[in-house]
Design a protein around this motif. Structure first.
Motif, PDB file in Angstrom:
ATOM      1  N   ALA A 113       6.226   4.054  -7.428  1.00  0.00           N
ATOM      2  CA  ALA A 113       6.200   5.341  -6.737  1.00  0.00           C
ATOM      3  C   ALA A 113       5.099   5.368  -5.684  1.00  0.00           C
ATOM      4  O   ALA A 113       5.292   5.853  -4.561  1.00  0.00           O
ATOM      5  N   LEU A 114       3.936   4.842  -6.033  1.00  0.00           N
ATOM      6  CA  LEU A 114       2.838   4.801  -5.067  1.00  0.00           C
ATOM      7  C   LEU A 114       3.183   3.919  -3.869  1.00  0.00           C
ATOM      8  O   LEU A 114       2.917   4.274  -2.716  1.00  0.00           O
ATOM      9  N   ALA A 115       3.767   2.755  -4.142  1.00  0.00           N
ATOM     10  CA  ALA A 115       4.062   1.802  -3.062  1.00  0.00           C
ATOM     11  C   ALA A 115       5.038   2.383  -2.057  1.00  0.00           C
ATOM     12  O   ALA A 115       4.950   2.094  -0.851  1.00  0.00           O
ATOM     13  N   THR A 116       5.964   3.224  -2.523  1.00  0.00           N
ATOM     14  CA  THR A 116       6.981   3.760  -1.614  1.00  0.00           C
ATOM     15  C   THR A 116       6.643   5.137  -1.072  1.00  0.00           C
ATOM     16  O   THR A 116       6.963   5.466   0.071  1.00  0.00           O
ATOM     17  N   GLN A 117       5.970   5.951  -1.879  1.00  0.00           N
ATOM     18  CA  GLN A 117       5.755   7.346  -1.477  1.00  0.00           C
ATOM     19  C   GLN A 117       4.460   7.575  -0.695  1.00  0.00           C
ATOM     20  O   GLN A 117       4.408   8.441   0.177  1.00  0.00           O
TER      21      GLN A 117
END
Length: 388
Positions: free
Chosen positions: A212-216
């Motif tokens: 989630a962090l990598a994409t958001q």
């Protein structure tokens, strides 16, 4: 006779000697803060031309030229190399395994060294300072340390060149305002109770949180930060887990955050911390953030950049081109926090074959760029003499 004419005459007479300096430096690269042999070589050459260089603590040096009762124009060279093996096949390739001048610092150093020696017998109207700075390639750069040593005392402006393999030899790329970006390192560790993939509801899913962090995070930043600032978050490392059916209790995400806007740079850490917490909140994971500030963007002064343009046109009316803004970092920015100045791009592509990139072991630099660099710096001195 102009400074430019005298310096160019000296360069014609000493061309082979200058190329020998460059090739010696290129063949003996040293990592940041380890540039002992390079420092000694520079000091030896300068002393042979009648100067008394001032050595910095550790590595690096500076030398003053001309009258001492005026403010000085400074020229900065960076002297360190990169931990990259060389693959150019040059006869004077690196003799130090795994280390090379893959960013062209050997050229920067030779340009400033040659300019200093060429000015030894020139009658200058004002003082000049040559700065041979160590440790440009490491966070957060050696510039701050030499500034603390007093290299900007009595300096009213400062200039630098950086080789650019996308530009043909003879071209000088200039840009007022931000020519490079701030570059910070982001290290996020995500925590949560581990578990088994057959019972994900009994644990916090660290892998999901990392994804989630990598994409958001990059997407959220694009909605919270003015896109005109050139702010970009890119991750280069993600690691977690040891087995396909075991949910880990920790994971790590690392990357860089870059921006061309200094005001945005100064507000990034609290904003990023806020967004990380918001993204992870639904997962039940916690996090720790290590935010390592790098260097601010190089913000070229308008007047100093105009002087660079005028100097280039003295040399060749067709030499000056507009340089794009780079996402790379450069610690020359620290000098510009204290005095006005400008960094320009020095074309080093021969016009034939591939245009090799910086920070690559196969970087090839046309040595004609050295003469161009020395000439444009000399022309800058003439511009200062002509200024009202």
């Amino acid at each position: 006779m102009s400074v430019t004419a005298q310096v160019e005459a000296w360069m014609r007479a000493h061309r082979d000697e200058v190329l020998g300096w460059r090739r010696h430096i290129h063949a003996h690269p040293e990592l940041s803060n380890q540039e002992h042999q390079t420092t000694e070589f520079l000091a030896t050459v300068l002393r042979a031309h009648g100067f008394e260089p001032v050595l910095f603590p550790g590595t690096g040096l500076m030398v003053d030229i001309g009258p001492n009762d005026t403010e000085r124009v400074a020229f900065r060279a960076d002297i360190d190399a990169l931990p990259l093996p060389e693959s150019t096949g040059l006869e004077f390739s690196s003799l130090n395994d795994g280390i090379s001048h893959a960013c062209g610092h050997d050229v920067h150093t030779t340009v400033v060294l040659a300019l200093a020696c060429a000015l030894a017998d020139v009658e200058l109207e004002y003082g000049v300072r040559m700065i041979f700075q160590p440790a440009e390639e490491v966070m957060d750069g050696g510039a701050e340390e030499v500034i603390r040593c007093g290299v900007l005392n009595g300096v009213h402006s400062i200039f630098a060149l950086h080789v650019e393999p996308k530009l043909r030899v003879g071209r000088i790329g200039i840009r007022a305002g931000a020519i490079t970006s701030a570059s910070d390192v982001i290290d996020i560790v995500v925590h949560g109770p581990g578990g088994h993939t057959s019972r994900p509801h009994l644990s916090a899913d660290v892998i999901y949180g990392l994804g989630a962090l990598a994409t958001q995070l990059p997407a959220l930043l694009s909605r919270r930060v003015d896109p005109r600032t050139g702010t970009v978050l890119v991750f280069g490392q993600i690691e977690s887990g040891i087995a396909p059916n075991a949910m880990p209790d920790t994971g790590r995400l690392r990357g860089t955050l870059r921006t061309a806007d200094i005001h945005t740079w100064r507000t990034m850490e609290p904003l990023l911390s806020e967004l990380i917490g918001q993204v992870l909140a639904p997962t039940g994971c916690s996090h720790t953030l290590e935010y390592t500030r790098g260097v601010p963007p190089v913000l070229n002064d308008d007047v100093a950049t105009a002087l660079f343009a005028a100097a280039g046109k003295r040399m060749d009316p067709q030499s000056i081109v507009e340089s794009p803004q780079s996402s790379g970092g450069e610690d020359f920015s620290w000098y510009l926090e204290h005095v006005p100045g400008s960094m320009a791009r020095l074309g080093c592509w021969s016009g034939e074959g591939d245009r090799h990139d910086l920070h690559q072991g196969d970087l090839l630099v046309d040595e004609g760029a050295i003469t161009v660099g020395v000439s444009v710096f000399a022309a800058l001195l003439d511009e200062y003499s002509a200024a009202p």
